[in-house]
Scaffold this motif. Sequence first.
Motif: not given
Length: 169
Positions: A85-93, A97-104
């Motif tokens: 969900v650009f640019p605030v969130f990314a989720n990779f499964v 592993f499972t990883s999440k990025f939350i802006f900033p």
Amino acid sequence: LFWHSRSLTATTRLGLPLFFDIHRHFESRTTLLLPVFLRYQRYSDDTTFTIAPLFYRRSAPSHSTTVAFPLVWDFKSTERRTTVVFPVFANFVRPTFTSKFIFPNIYYRSGRGADAGTWKLFVFPLWESAVKRPGDFMWEVLLGVVGWERIGRNRFLKVLFIPFELEPA
């Protein structure tokens, strides 16, 4: 102008010139609302395509793709999934592993499968903590200015980026 036709094998509805619905029973169905919407469903493999302005979705029992351009991107298969969900969130499964990025600046990763029980939290540049393997733990402040880590029985204190070994636990 509206037209409707029905037989044993198909149903057709037309609202000319903007609406079309063609349903071939047990085979496929196509719905079209010009110029903003198209949906096609194929029953043999349970696949559906949906297209609208700045939107695309393809779904099947084992995988799907959804794009709401330019902000939402979601790709899913049996063992993998990527959601942005650009640019605030990314989720990779992934399988491991499972990883999440939350802006900033927040990143979180947790292990799956053989790596279950491991995780890492990184709040750049203030905080980092992790369990690299079950039973171990580490944390650091300001990218390692101060920190502590336990690896098995061994313990370490980090001051100004330099690790000092402490007495084993």
